[in-house]
Write an enzyme that holds these catalytic residues in place. Structure first.
Site, PDB file in Angstrom:
ATOM      1  N   LYS A  29     -18.494  22.707 -44.685  1.00  0.00           N
ATOM      2  CA  LYS A  29     -17.343  22.165 -43.947  1.00  0.00           C
ATOM      3  C   LYS A  29     -16.039  22.675 -44.560  1.00  0.00           C
ATOM      4  CE  LYS A  29     -20.028  18.160 -42.543  1.00  0.00           C
ATOM      5  NZ  LYS A  29     -21.094  18.150 -43.582  1.00  0.00           N
ATOM      6  N   GLY A  39     -20.226  22.789 -49.313  1.00  0.00           N
ATOM      7  CA  GLY A  39     -19.017  23.471 -48.860  1.00  0.00           C
ATOM      8  C   GLY A  39     -19.019  24.155 -47.500  1.00  0.00           C
ATOM      9  N   CYS A  57     -24.287  12.000 -42.008  1.00  0.00           N
ATOM     10  CA  CYS A  57     -25.483  12.444 -41.285  1.00  0.00           C
ATOM     11  C   CYS A  57     -26.482  11.278 -41.276  1.00  0.00           C
ATOM     12  CB  CYS A  57     -26.073  13.727 -41.853  1.00  0.00           C
ATOM     13  SG  CYS A  57     -26.541  13.648 -43.571  1.00  0.00           S
ATOM     14  N   ARG A  92     -23.664  21.342 -57.656  1.00  0.00           N
ATOM     15  CA  ARG A  92     -23.345  21.569 -56.242  1.00  0.00           C
ATOM     16  C   ARG A  92     -22.010  22.312 -56.098  1.00  0.00           C
ATOM     17  NH1 ARG A  92     -26.249  18.084 -52.414  1.00  0.00           N
ATOM     18  NH2 ARG A  92     -24.388  17.886 -51.124  1.00  0.00           N
TER      19      ARG A  92
HETATM   20  N1  SAM Z   1     -19.243  18.116 -47.000  1.00  0.00           N
HETATM   21  C1  SAM Z   1     -20.375  18.794 -47.633  1.00  0.00           C
HETATM   22  C2  SAM Z   1     -20.736  20.001 -46.818  1.00  0.00           C
HETATM   23  O1  SAM Z   1     -20.451  20.062 -45.628  1.00  0.00           O
HETATM   24  O2  SAM Z   1     -21.324  20.920 -47.376  1.00  0.00           O
HETATM   25  C3  SAM Z   1     -21.542  17.829 -47.817  1.00  0.00           C
HETATM   26  C4  SAM Z   1     -21.177  16.631 -48.660  1.00  0.00           C
HETATM   27  S1  SAM Z   1     -22.531  15.589 -49.121  1.00  0.00           S
HETATM   28  C5  SAM Z   1     -22.843  14.704 -47.664  1.00  0.00           C
HETATM   29  C6  SAM Z   1     -21.753  14.389 -50.135  1.00  0.00           C
HETATM   30  C7  SAM Z   1     -21.190  14.942 -51.454  1.00  0.00           C
HETATM   31  O3  SAM Z   1     -20.402  13.909 -52.053  1.00  0.00           O
HETATM   32  C8  SAM Z   1     -22.239  15.311 -52.484  1.00  0.00           C
HETATM   33  O4  SAM Z   1     -22.085  16.669 -52.827  1.00  0.00           O
HETATM   34  C9  SAM Z   1     -21.926  14.423 -53.693  1.00  0.00           C
HETATM   35  O5  SAM Z   1     -22.077  15.088 -54.937  1.00  0.00           O
HETATM   36  C10 SAM Z   1     -20.466  14.094 -53.447  1.00  0.00           C
HETATM   37  N2  SAM Z   1     -19.975  12.851 -54.061  1.00  0.00           N
HETATM   38  C11 SAM Z   1     -20.612  11.663 -54.207  1.00  0.00           C
HETATM   39  N3  SAM Z   1     -19.803  10.754 -54.775  1.00  0.00           N
HETATM   40  C12 SAM Z   1     -18.611  11.367 -55.000  1.00  0.00           C
HETATM   41  C13 SAM Z   1     -17.364  10.959 -55.571  1.00  0.00           C
HETATM   42  N4  SAM Z   1     -17.193   9.708 -56.036  1.00  0.00           N
HETATM   43  N5  SAM Z   1     -16.366  11.860 -55.649  1.00  0.00           N
HETATM   44  C14 SAM Z   1     -16.529  13.127 -55.183  1.00  0.00           C
HETATM   45  N6  SAM Z   1     -17.690  13.569 -54.634  1.00  0.00           N
HETATM   46  C15 SAM Z   1     -18.710  12.704 -54.545  1.00  0.00           C
END
Ligand code: SAM
Length: 300
Positions: free
Chosen positions: A115, A113, A230, A138
């Site tokens: 972002k 979170g 990333c 998370r």
């Molecule tokens: N945007 C976040 C931040 O800045 O803190 C980081 C996000 S991280 C790169 C990707 C996230 O996508 C993970 O927390 C994962 O649990 C979630 N995720 C993966 N597949 C998903 C889906 N089908 N629907 C929703 N969230 C998903």
């Protein structure tokens, strides 16, 4: 590898949480505490900082930059939610999307979170910020983080983004989308391991990312979307964006941050890339898509 040794740690970035304080007040506070403020940086060379020196970032004004060994984890300003410990690259997506106060925004893969809290700051806590994640643990970290940051405009949902109905009452008004899906993490220089380049894993991630991007563009009112990872792999970045645009002629890539030093691999020069050598950050990719206006379509 040589990046880790010679370039990392590069410098310490913090984002001032403008929901709680201002850059000017934070700078004053830190000066009183013994830090030395050198003003706003002009080039990446100005980011080579020693001891207690710090500067304001040249691209994203709410970022302050410190020498690599500075640690804010136990600092009052961090505990009070005034400072968010966030790499500059990971501040790009919200900065580029820049939803105005009052808008309806979807953060599709939101946890933990950082972002989301940046989006809320740009929205001045006004409007609607829908934040989803598939991972309950998370999400709970995220709700603590948002509370500390003073975010109040959010609606958190434990949900699979791919199963959200874009036409449903809750989602059909969405105008801005930030899509930061799971990726190989190959840009996170400190955390890298061999699985980053496993071809089967990369293909399956790329397929997931493309599905998410197509789904995001199917929201009826979405006008702007930022896609970020990333990862440094073309397969998860330019290839995903190109494949999606090939099938969808209602959206186009828009150029952002004209002064930024590193761009998407040809021909996607409108996208941004970040790296330890060019921007002194982790490896990162950002693309902004915008719906064609009726005039654009008329002009072909
Ligand atoms: N945007 C976040 C931040 O800045 O803190 C980081 C996000 S991280 C790169 C990707 C996230 O996508 C993970 O927390 C994962 O649990 C979630 N995720 C993966 N597949 C998903 C889906 N089908 N629907 C929703 N969230 C998903």
């Amino acid at each position: 590898d040589h990046y880790t040794v010679t370039i990392f740690p590069h410098c310490r970035y913090v984002r001032v949480n403008t929901l709680k304080t201002s850059v000017a007040d934070t700078v004053d506070y830190l000066k009183r505490e013994g830090f030395t403020y050198l003003g706003q940086a002009r080039t990446v060379e100005d980011l080579t900082l020693k001891g207690t020196h710090f500067v304001q970032d040249m691209d994203i004004p709410e970022i302050l930059i410190f020498s690599p060994k500075t640690d804010f984890h136990n600092h009052f300003l961090y505990k009070a939610g005034h400072l968010i410990l966030q790499d500059k690259a990971s501040c790009l997506p919200a900065h580029v999307l820049h939803p105005p106060p009052g808008s309806v925004v979807l953060d599709a893969c939101a946890a933990p979170g950082n972002k989301t809290s940046h989006l809320a700051a740009l929205m001045e806590n006004r409007g609607r910020l829908l934040a989803l994640d598939l991972d309950a643990k998370r999400l709970s970290t995220m709700s603590t983080l948002l509370l500390r940051a003073g975010v109040t405009c959010q609606t958190l949902r434990h949900q699979d983004f791919l199963k959200v109905d874009p036409q449903s009452a809750e989602y059909r008004e969405v105008e801005y989308i930030l899509l930061d899906p799971s990726c190989s993490g190959s840009g996170m220089v400190c955390l890298r391991d061999d699985s980053d380049t496993d071809p089967a894993r990369l293909s399956s991630l790329a397929a997931f990312q493309l599905k998410c991007l197509k789904h995001a563009l199917s929201f009826p009112r979405v006008n702007r979307l930022v896609y970020s990872t990333c990862s440094v792999h073309r397969q998860e970045n330019e290839d995903v964006v190109s494949a999606c645009l090939q099938e969808n002629n209602h959206f186009r890539l828009v150029p952002v941050l004209p002064q930024w030093p590193e761009h998407g691999l040809p021909p996607l020069s409108q996208c941004l890339r970040a790296s330890p050598s060019s921007t002194r950050t982790h490896g990162f990719f950002v693309a902004m898509l915008q719906r064609h206006s009726e005039t654009d379509v008329a002009l072909g």
